[in-house]
Motif scaffolding. Structure first.
Motif, PDB file in Angstrom:
ATOM      1  N   ALA A  55       0.833  -1.207   0.000  1.00 44.63           N
ATOM      2  CA  ALA A  55       0.000   0.000   0.000  1.00 44.63           C
ATOM      3  C   ALA A  55       0.866   1.256   0.000  1.00 44.63           C
ATOM      4  CB  ALA A  55      -0.937  -0.001   1.213  1.00 44.63           C
ATOM      5  N   ARG A  56       1.966   1.219   0.751  1.00 52.81           N
ATOM      6  CA  ARG A  56       2.828   2.394   0.824  1.00 52.81           C
ATOM      7  C   ARG A  56       3.467   2.706  -0.530  1.00 52.81           C
ATOM      8  NH1 ARG A  56       4.661   4.815   5.821  1.00 52.81           N
ATOM      9  NH2 ARG A  56       2.956   3.598   6.673  1.00 52.81           N
ATOM     10  N   LEU A  57       3.775   1.664  -1.288  1.00 55.28           N
ATOM     11  CA  LEU A  57       4.348   1.868  -2.623  1.00 55.28           C
ATOM     12  C   LEU A  57       3.312   2.409  -3.607  1.00 55.28           C
ATOM     13  CD1 LEU A  57       6.543  -1.329  -2.831  1.00 55.28           C
ATOM     14  CD2 LEU A  57       7.400   0.943  -3.440  1.00 55.28           C
ATOM     15  N   GLY A  58       2.032   2.228  -3.281  1.00 60.07           N
ATOM     16  CA  GLY A  58       0.976   2.713  -4.165  1.00 60.07           C
ATOM     17  C   GLY A  58       0.154   1.615  -4.814  1.00 60.07           C
ATOM     18  N   PHE A  59       0.542   0.361  -4.592  1.00 59.47           N
ATOM     19  CA  PHE A  59      -0.227  -0.759  -5.156  1.00 59.47           C
ATOM     20  C   PHE A  59      -1.632  -0.794  -4.564  1.00 59.47           C
ATOM     21  CE2 PHE A  59       4.107  -2.565  -5.648  1.00 59.47           C
ATOM     22  CZ  PHE A  59       4.039  -3.000  -6.968  1.00 59.47           C
ATOM     23  N   GLN A  60      -2.550  -1.412  -5.302  1.00 57.94           N
ATOM     24  CA  GLN A  60      -3.823  -1.791  -4.693  1.00 57.94           C
ATOM     25  C   GLN A  60      -3.540  -3.065  -3.912  1.00 57.94           C
ATOM     26  OE1 GLN A  60      -7.126  -1.885  -7.665  1.00 57.94           O
ATOM     27  NE2 GLN A  60      -5.577  -1.103  -9.077  1.00 57.94           N
ATOM     28  N   ALA A  61      -3.434  -2.939  -2.613  1.00 51.50           N
ATOM     29  CA  ALA A  61      -3.079  -4.084  -1.777  1.00 51.50           C
ATOM     30  C   ALA A  61      -4.346  -4.724  -1.245  1.00 51.50           C
ATOM     31  CB  ALA A  61      -2.196  -3.626  -0.625  1.00 51.50           C
ATOM     32  N   ILE A  62      -4.479  -6.038  -1.473  1.00 53.14           N
ATOM     33  CA  ILE A  62      -5.683  -6.747  -1.025  1.00 53.14           C
ATOM     34  C   ILE A  62      -5.264  -7.922  -0.140  1.00 53.14           C
ATOM     35  CG2 ILE A  62      -7.771  -7.958  -1.745  1.00 53.14           C
ATOM     36  CD1 ILE A  62      -7.433  -6.527  -4.495  1.00 53.14           C
ATOM     37  N   VAL A  63      -5.781  -7.950   1.080  1.00 55.03           N
ATOM     38  CA  VAL A  63      -5.495  -9.070   1.978  1.00 55.03           C
ATOM     39  C   VAL A  63      -6.785  -9.859   2.180  1.00 55.03           C
ATOM     40  CG1 VAL A  63      -4.710  -9.752   4.278  1.00 55.03           C
ATOM     41  CG2 VAL A  63      -3.617  -7.816   3.123  1.00 55.03           C
ATOM     42  N   HIS A  64      -6.732 -11.133   1.825  1.00 56.45           N
ATOM     43  CA  HIS A  64      -7.902 -12.003   1.971  1.00 56.45           C
ATOM     44  C   HIS A  64      -7.838 -12.696   3.332  1.00 56.45           C
ATOM     45  CE1 HIS A  64      -8.882 -11.644  -2.365  1.00 56.45           C
ATOM     46  NE2 HIS A  64      -7.573 -11.466  -2.457  1.00 56.45           N
ATOM     47  N   MET A  65      -8.869 -12.486   4.140  1.00 56.13           N
ATOM     48  CA  MET A  65      -8.851 -12.998   5.512  1.00 56.13           C
ATOM     49  C   MET A  65     -10.049 -13.887   5.792  1.00 56.13           C
ATOM     50  SD  MET A  65      -7.677  -9.850   7.888  1.00 56.13           S
ATOM     51  CE  MET A  65      -5.940  -9.604   8.221  1.00 56.13           C
ATOM     52  N   SER A  66      -9.819 -14.876   6.655  1.00 59.61           N
ATOM     53  CA  SER A  66     -10.940 -15.699   7.094  1.00 59.61           C
ATOM     54  C   SER A  66     -11.695 -14.970   8.200  1.00 59.61           C
ATOM     55  CB  SER A  66     -10.424 -17.043   7.598  1.00 59.61           C
ATOM     56  OG  SER A  66      -9.373 -16.837   8.502  1.00 59.61           O
ATOM     57  N   CYS A  67     -12.880 -15.479   8.512  1.00 63.95           N
ATOM     58  CA  CYS A  67     -13.747 -14.768   9.448  1.00 63.95           C
ATOM     59  C   CYS A  67     -13.160 -14.692  10.852  1.00 63.95           C
ATOM     60  CB  CYS A  67     -15.130 -15.424   9.484  1.00 63.95           C
ATOM     61  SG  CYS A  67     -15.031 -17.180   9.912  1.00 63.95           S
TER      62      CYS A  67
ATOM     63  N   GLY B  71      -7.951 -21.540   4.468  1.00 63.27           N
ATOM     64  CA  GLY B  71      -7.709 -22.184   3.174  1.00 63.27           C
ATOM     65  C   GLY B  71      -8.619 -21.620   2.090  1.00 63.27           C
ATOM     66  N   GLN B  72      -9.852 -21.361   2.487  1.00 62.40           N
ATOM     67  CA  GLN B  72     -10.827 -20.828   1.540  1.00 62.40           C
ATOM     68  C   GLN B  72     -10.491 -19.390   1.135  1.00 62.40           C
ATOM     69  OE1 GLN B  72     -14.751 -21.651   3.077  1.00 62.40           O
ATOM     70  NE2 GLN B  72     -15.652 -20.389   1.448  1.00 62.40           N
ATOM     71  N   ALA B  73     -10.013 -18.621   2.128  1.00 56.89           N
ATOM     72  CA  ALA B  73      -9.626 -17.234   1.845  1.00 56.89           C
ATOM     73  C   ALA B  73      -8.464 -17.199   0.852  1.00 56.89           C
ATOM     74  CB  ALA B  73      -9.244 -16.516   3.143  1.00 56.89           C
ATOM     75  N   VAL B  74      -7.502 -18.100   1.047  1.00 56.08           N
ATOM     76  CA  VAL B  74      -6.352 -18.162   0.148  1.00 56.08           C
ATOM     77  C   VAL B  74      -6.808 -18.570  -1.256  1.00 56.08           C
ATOM     78  CG1 VAL B  74      -4.162 -19.337  -0.353  1.00 56.08           C
ATOM     79  CG2 VAL B  74      -4.709 -18.683   1.993  1.00 56.08           C
ATOM     80  N   ALA B  75      -7.661 -19.589  -1.319  1.00 62.53           N
ATOM     81  CA  ALA B  75      -8.131 -20.080  -2.620  1.00 62.53           C
ATOM     82  C   ALA B  75      -8.867 -18.984  -3.378  1.00 62.53           C
ATOM     83  CB  ALA B  75      -9.015 -21.308  -2.417  1.00 62.53           C
ATOM     84  N   SER B  76      -9.721 -18.234  -2.688  1.00 63.17           N
ATOM     85  CA  SER B  76     -10.459 -17.155  -3.359  1.00 63.17           C
ATOM     86  C   SER B  76      -9.513 -16.073  -3.831  1.00 63.17           C
ATOM     87  CB  SER B  76     -11.490 -16.518  -2.424  1.00 63.17           C
ATOM     88  OG  SER B  76     -12.229 -17.494  -1.775  1.00 63.17           O
ATOM     89  N   GLY B  77      -8.558 -15.730  -2.985  1.00 59.99           N
ATOM     90  CA  GLY B  77      -7.593 -14.692  -3.343  1.00 59.99           C
ATOM     91  C   GLY B  77      -6.808 -15.082  -4.574  1.00 59.99           C
ATOM     92  N   ARG B  78      -6.366 -16.332  -4.602  1.00 64.39           N
ATOM     93  CA  ARG B  78      -5.570 -16.813  -5.722  1.00 64.39           C
ATOM     94  C   ARG B  78      -6.380 -16.770  -7.017  1.00 64.39           C
ATOM     95  NH1 ARG B  78      -1.382 -20.529  -5.079  1.00 64.39           N
ATOM     96  NH2 ARG B  78      -2.295 -21.111  -3.088  1.00 64.39           N
ATOM     97  N   LYS B  79      -7.629 -17.201  -6.905  1.00 67.29           N
ATOM     98  CA  LYS B  79      -8.484 -17.261  -8.083  1.00 67.29           C
ATOM     99  C   LYS B  79      -8.742 -15.860  -8.630  1.00 67.29           C
ATOM    100  CE  LYS B  79     -12.759 -19.506  -9.384  1.00 67.29           C
ATOM    101  NZ  LYS B  79     -14.069 -19.586  -8.717  1.00 67.29           N
ATOM    102  N   GLU B  80      -9.023 -14.953  -7.720  1.00 62.02           N
ATOM    103  CA  GLU B  80      -9.299 -13.569  -8.105  1.00 62.02           C
ATOM    104  C   GLU B  80      -8.070 -12.951  -8.774  1.00 62.02           C
ATOM    105  OE1 GLU B  80     -10.322  -9.738  -5.524  1.00 62.02           O
ATOM    106  OE2 GLU B  80     -11.567 -11.483  -5.027  1.00 62.02           O
ATOM    107  N   SER B  81      -6.902 -13.284  -8.235  1.00 58.36           N
ATOM    108  CA  SER B  81      -5.666 -12.720  -8.763  1.00 58.36           C
ATOM    109  C   SER B  81      -5.342 -13.293 -10.140  1.00 58.36           C
ATOM    110  CB  SER B  81      -4.525 -12.982  -7.792  1.00 58.36           C
ATOM    111  OG  SER B  81      -3.373 -12.284  -8.183  1.00 58.36           O
ATOM    112  N   GLU B  82      -5.569 -14.588 -10.296  1.00 56.53           N
ATOM    113  CA  GLU B  82      -5.239 -15.231 -11.575  1.00 56.53           C
ATOM    114  C   GLU B  82      -6.067 -14.693 -12.730  1.00 56.53           C
ATOM    115  OE1 GLU B  82      -5.484 -19.384 -10.619  1.00 56.53           O
ATOM    116  OE2 GLU B  82      -3.394 -19.424  -9.907  1.00 56.53           O
TER     117      GLU B  82
END
Ligand SMILES: *Cc1c(COP(=O)(O)O)cnc(C)c1O
Length: 452
Positions: free
Chosen positions: A167-179, A204-215
């Motif tokens: 975020a500090r560099l200016g990227f759109q930083a997205i952190v996928h978190m479980s509940c 595990g589900q948060a990681v899987a969703s993040g990966r899919k969204e990123s790909e």
């Protein structure tokens, strides 16, 4: 099989790596040459002026992201009063005070984000290796990086390190978190401009969703805790820094002066990278042990069974749930397991009750605040002291608090195997028992800085 039975029964145990091999410093190891560690170190150096400018709290140290190596004599004396019998000098590596991230994740996570940023800027012709990188702390660069996303799945310290840096560099930083992620972490990240996405399911589900969204997005980078070389070699740079810190303290490391590391382990990337770096610097004279909770000993299980990431702790009936939330991992990184086969000395497990005891004593006696995960290494220190003292096999329980199930906080015989005897086997096999008075022990305090 003994060790796996102990793991199943949630008993504290020690596993020695039968595949530990001779390691020649600064050579090819586990498929990678030393230059990988050097390259990561040099990248951190190129970014010093940027870090100093973008994170003013690092300016006094010119942008160096490093933590102190602190002697902990009072803590050691307390453990010895409890019959640990530790020989040699004991230090805590205080990564909870690492700038920006407040945990061991700073070196790995930040390194990977810096590499992404540097590669993009260089490919666009905006940055050259000889430039003063302070120029990245500008609206021009933030607008450039703002076209890209950096994503990670994490409920803890990895998310903080990657989210803040990106975020500090200016990227759109997205952190996928479980509940189950703590509210303060979400608040902290959001206050820094990080997008926090929450999922009803588990990690595990948060990681899987993040990966899919990123790909699905070609302008997005997904940081993969389980398979990343760039995280691994970022972690490895710790060894080069500690080498300098030890030299300044006039501490020798050689055959007669062994170095022992006690490294809290989750997926294995951080302790694996640190081990890799130390083996490259010190070869056979450094002995690296991983520490895991009895409910989530995924790395020990993967290595002891030989199944690596093909097995998880739930397969042997464990929950994976522990107060050491930084280590609450069910399945190890296959990448780290593979790298560690010839390099790690072994691993040990610690029960949850001991962590707050170590945590509280370290606070009381040394004024050092850590999170429970970061205290796991003390268990190995207590045991190896007893073994190095020749107390193994004797009825070496502490006189105080030796309860029905074995010993108290630093006790030797709570294990599924006689843990002190296993440590003794390790020392004897390498003729180390006689030189333990000249040993140096580093308990890696992996995190706790950002915890309110
Ligand atoms: C992440 C973490 C670890 C372990 O790192 P892995 O790469 O998951 O093995 C240890 N302690 C703390 C505090 C952590 O956040």
């Amino acid at each position: 099989m003994d060790v796996i039975t102990a793991l199943k029964e949630r008993k504290e145990t020690v596993w020695l790596n039968p595949d530990l091999a001779h390691a020649e410093p600064r050579s090819g190891m586990a498929g990678y040459r030393f230059v990988y560690v050097k390259a990561a170190q040099e990248r951190f150096m190129r970014f010093l002026p940027y870090i100093a400018s973008a994170f003013p709290e690092t300016a006094a140290k010119k942008g160096v992201i490093e933590s102190a190596l602190i002697p902990i004599p009072a803590m050691t004396a307390w453990m010895n009063a409890d019959d640990a019998g530790i020989r040699g000098r004991v230090f805590l590596k205080d990564d909870a005070r690492l700038p920006i991230a407040g945990s061991v994740k700073a070196r790995g996570g930040i390194h990977e984000v810096l590499k992404i940023a540097e590669t993009l800027a260089m490919n666009a012709g905006m940055l050259h290796p000889m430039d003063n990188y302070a120029k990245l702390d500008s609206d021009e660069f933030r607008a450039f990086f703002g076209q890209y996303k950096v994503q990670v799945g994490s409920t803890g310290n990895l998310g903080i390190s990657i989210g803040r840096m990106a975020a500090r560099l200016g990227f759109q930083a997205i952190v996928h978190m479980s509940c189950d992620a703590k509210q303060w972490k979400k608040d902290l990240l959001r206050s820094e401009g990080v997008i926090v996405k929450e999922y009803a399911g588990d990690y595990g589900q948060a990681v899987a969703s993040g990966r899919k969204e990123s790909e699905a997005d070609e302008k997005s980078f997904f940081i993969d805790d389980e398979n990343s070389e760039d995280l691994f070699f970022g972690y490895a740079t710790a060894a080069l820094r500690v080498h300098v810190q030890l030299r300044k303290l006039k501490i020798q490391v050689d055959r007669q002066h062994p170095l022992f590391l006690y490294l809290p382990c989750g997926v294995g990337g951080a302790p694996g990278g640190i081990t890799y770096g130390f083996k490259q610097v010190f070869g056979d004279d450094v002995h690296c042990f991983f520490a895991e909770p009895v409910e989530a000993p995924c790395f020990t299980l993967g290595m002891a069974s030989g199944k690596m990431s093909e097995i998880c702790v739930q397969d042997i009936g464990l929950t994976g749930q522990t107060i050491a939330d930084g280590l609450a991992v069910g399945r190890p990184s296959g990448f780290a397991c593979e790298r560690m086969k010839p390099l790690m000395s072994g691993a040990f497990t610690v029960s949850d009750e001991k962590l707050p005891v170590y945590q509280q004593k370290l606070m009381e006696l040394e004024g050092i605040r850590l999170e429970p995960s970061a205290c796991a290494g003390f268990r190995g220190l207590a045991d190896i002291g007893r073994a190095g003292n020749g107390a193994a096999g004797a009825d070496g329980c502490g006189t105080d608090g030796c309860g029905a199930d074995g010993c108290d906080a630093a006790g030797a015989k709570t294990g599924g195997n006689d843990t002190a005897a296993v440590w003794k086997e390790y020392l004897d096999a390498r003729s180390l028992t006689d030189v333990m008075d000249q040993a140096t022990h580093i308990v890696w305090g992996t995190g706790g800085g950002p915890v309110p």
